[in-house]
Design a protein around this motif. Structure first.
Motif, PDB file in Angstrom:
ATOM      1  N   VAL A 105       0.829  -1.203   0.000  1.00  0.00           N
ATOM      2  CA  VAL A 105       0.000   0.000   0.000  1.00  0.00           C
ATOM      3  C   VAL A 105       0.864   1.254   0.000  1.00  0.00           C
ATOM      4  N   GLU A 106       1.877   1.274   0.851  1.00  0.00           N
ATOM      5  CA  GLU A 106       2.739   2.454   0.914  1.00  0.00           C
ATOM      6  C   GLU A 106       3.451   2.702  -0.415  1.00  0.00           C
ATOM      7  N   ALA A 107       3.981   1.634  -1.022  1.00  0.00           N
ATOM      8  CA  ALA A 107       4.720   1.794  -2.271  1.00  0.00           C
ATOM      9  C   ALA A 107       3.807   2.103  -3.446  1.00  0.00           C
ATOM     10  N   GLN A 112       1.055   4.317 -10.931  1.00  0.00           N
ATOM     11  CA  GLN A 112      -0.202   4.073 -11.627  1.00  0.00           C
ATOM     12  C   GLN A 112      -0.401   2.592 -11.931  1.00  0.00           C
ATOM     13  N   VAL A 113       0.690   1.828 -11.909  1.00  0.00           N
ATOM     14  CA  VAL A 113       0.641   0.416 -12.283  1.00  0.00           C
ATOM     15  C   VAL A 113       1.351  -0.414 -11.223  1.00  0.00           C
ATOM     16  N   VAL A 114       0.684  -1.455 -10.749  1.00  0.00           N
ATOM     17  CA  VAL A 114       1.280  -2.440  -9.844  1.00  0.00           C
ATOM     18  C   VAL A 114       1.295  -3.770 -10.572  1.00  0.00           C
ATOM     19  N   ILE A 115       2.450  -4.441 -10.582  1.00  0.00           N
ATOM     20  CA  ILE A 115       2.586  -5.744 -11.229  1.00  0.00           C
ATOM     21  C   ILE A 115       2.919  -6.776 -10.159  1.00  0.00           C
ATOM     22  N   PRO A 273       6.454   0.970 -12.917  1.00  0.00           N
ATOM     23  CA  PRO A 273       5.501   0.176 -12.142  1.00  0.00           C
ATOM     24  C   PRO A 273       6.098  -0.276 -10.814  1.00  0.00           C
ATOM     25  N   LEU A 274       5.219  -0.510  -9.853  1.00  0.00           N
ATOM     26  CA  LEU A 274       5.615  -1.192  -8.621  1.00  0.00           C
ATOM     27  C   LEU A 274       5.581  -2.686  -8.935  1.00  0.00           C
ATOM     28  N   THR A 275       6.722  -3.348  -8.836  1.00  0.00           N
ATOM     29  CA  THR A 275       6.794  -4.773  -9.154  1.00  0.00           C
ATOM     30  C   THR A 275       6.925  -5.592  -7.873  1.00  0.00           C
ATOM     31  N   ILE A 276       6.123  -6.636  -7.784  1.00  0.00           N
ATOM     32  CA  ILE A 276       6.054  -7.474  -6.577  1.00  0.00           C
ATOM     33  C   ILE A 276       6.254  -8.922  -6.975  1.00  0.00           C
ATOM     34  N   LEU A 327       9.548  -5.275  -4.512  1.00  0.00           N
ATOM     35  CA  LEU A 327       9.209  -5.999  -3.295  1.00  0.00           C
ATOM     36  C   LEU A 327       9.243  -7.494  -3.573  1.00  0.00           C
ATOM     37  N   SER A 328       9.571  -8.271  -2.560  1.00  0.00           N
ATOM     38  CA  SER A 328       9.578  -9.729  -2.675  1.00  0.00           C
ATOM     39  C   SER A 328       8.853 -10.292  -1.450  1.00  0.00           C
TER      40      SER A 328
END
Length: 422
Positions: A105-107, A112-115, A273-276, A327-328
């Protein structure tokens, strides 16, 4: 082609034959029967027979498909191996952990895009995706795009872009979404107001038959990036999108196989993008078989919920994914609850419902389907029963369901209903 008039002339010339002409029929595979009849067991058993006969190509398909039937012993265990001699656990001195959802949530506030990725044989990853769906909605995320959704076909095909809350979520919307855990994640996203879109490469974007592996990867990844932009971002400039992918598609940098979707999307759209990553952090059935980096995290932090780990300001991940994602995520090992996976029972929005099971012979698959969707919908929960089992625990969201059993040779009529209150 014979017109009605032409057909009449033909039959007259043949002496007014009384038989109806036989049109060509195409035999169905077990996979096609699944789609047409809503069956799961035939294809599952066919794959198991192939693997038992030594068919190496069927192993991957069985590993993924077993997850749909709640058979984690096969889905996860089929490729489980003891760590190789010499594999040492990485040191986590100075590493820090955070609650995974809080970190997401913070990141996500700044993009605009979370993967988010998954391993295709681990249903628990799809359950975590549901938690991400819930957490991102208050931030304004309103689109869910998935590699799993069926892309345009060479002919008519259902489009997930038309799916809305209250509609039947059918098997035709995708392959992996036939997993009840995945289907329930999409249903929940619809209830929360998300819209849906495919972006997988379509039949016109496939690489030539003689293309090498690197060329095939490059064409697919670029097509995926182009399609997401064309299908979601270009027509909806203010869209906030959760993109759900498999494995390496979430990589932000090239590796020895090429440049993947996340990196290509960033280059083509200008959006970082935020990549997880969670795909390579799966838990083995036997703790002794955990990958060294997973064992190190579990021993060091003993998490009770999903966490992310960082060391020296960088996301701690498998060697394969180090430096490739923001993030992992690592998930805790949870004991079974009423014979069901602990990760499924831990979902606060699901309710454990004990149901009676009619007497059955042989192999049986218990299914709970939404009354509002009828038999066309993907089950909301299902799993293989043990021989002689007379009661079972389903893990269901609030709603009305009907219960039925699928056997090797067919599906019994529904035998009961159950209402689950919030």
């Amino acid at each position: 082609m014979l017109t009605r008039r032409g057909f009449g002339l033909t039959t007259a010339a043949a002496g007014l034959a009384s038989t109806v002409p036989a049109w060509a029929q195409i035999p169905l595979t077990s996979e096609q029967r699944l789609h047409l009849e809503g069956r799961y067991l035939p294809y599952y058993l066919e794959l198991k027979s192939k693997v038992e006969a030594g068919d190496a190509d069927a192993r991957g398909a069985l590993s993924q498909y077993a997850a749909f039937l709640g058979d984690e012993r096969t889905a996860v265990g089929l490729y489980e191996r003891s760590p190789r001699a010499g594999d040492e656990r990485p040191t986590l001195e100075g590493a820090e952990s955070r609650d995974a959802i809080e970190a997401v949530v913070e990141a996500a506030r700044g993009t605009q895009v979370v993967i988010l990725n998954e391993a295709h044989n681990v249903s628990a990853h799809r359950a975590f995706a549901a938690r991400v769906v819930r957490a991102l909605r208050p931030l304004g995320f309103d689109w869910f795009a998935a590699e799993a959704f069926t892309p345009p076909q060479d002919g008519p095909a259902p489009s997930v872009s038309l799916y809305r809350d209250g509609m039947a979520f059918t098997r035709d919307f995708g392959w992996y979404t036939q997993d009840p855990v995945f289907a329930e994640t999409i249903r929940e996203a619809a209830r929360l107001g998300y819209r849906f879109r495919d972006y997988e490469f379509n039949w016109m974007q496939r690489a030539p038959d003689d293309a090498g592996a690197e060329a095939r990867i490059a064409m697919r990844e670029q097509a995926q990036a182009d399609n997401l932009i064309a299908n979601v971002l270009a027509p909806n400039p203010d869209a906030k999108v959760l993109v759900y992918v498999g494995y390496d598609h979430a990589m932000e940098k090239p590796n020895r196989f090429g440049t993947w979707f996340a990196a290509r999307l960033k280059a083509a759209s200008g959006i970082d993008p935020l990549t997880i990553e969670q795909a390579y952090n799966w838990l083995a059935l036997d703790p002794a078989n955990d990958a060294p980096h997973v064992a190190a995290v579990l021993d060091r932090f003993e998490p009770e919920d999903s966490i992310v780990v960082s060391k020296d300001g960088v996301a701690f991940a498998s060697r394969h994914f180090t430096g490739q994602s923001d993030l992992s995520v690592f998930h805790p090992r949870r004991p079974e609850v009423a014979g069901r996976p602990g990760w499924l029972a831990a979902d606060p929005l699901r309710r454990a419902v004990e149901v009676a099971v009619p007497r059955f012979d042989g192999l049986a698959l218990l299914q709970a389907l939404r009354v509002s969707e009828g038999p066309a919908g993907v089950p909301a929960d299902q799993f293989l029963l043990k021989p002689g089992q007379s009661t079972a625990s389903l893990m269901l969201h609030p709603g009305s369901y009907f219960l039925r059993l699928e056997h090797r040779d067919g599906i019994d009529p529904a035998y009961g209903t159950v209402d689950v209150e919030a």
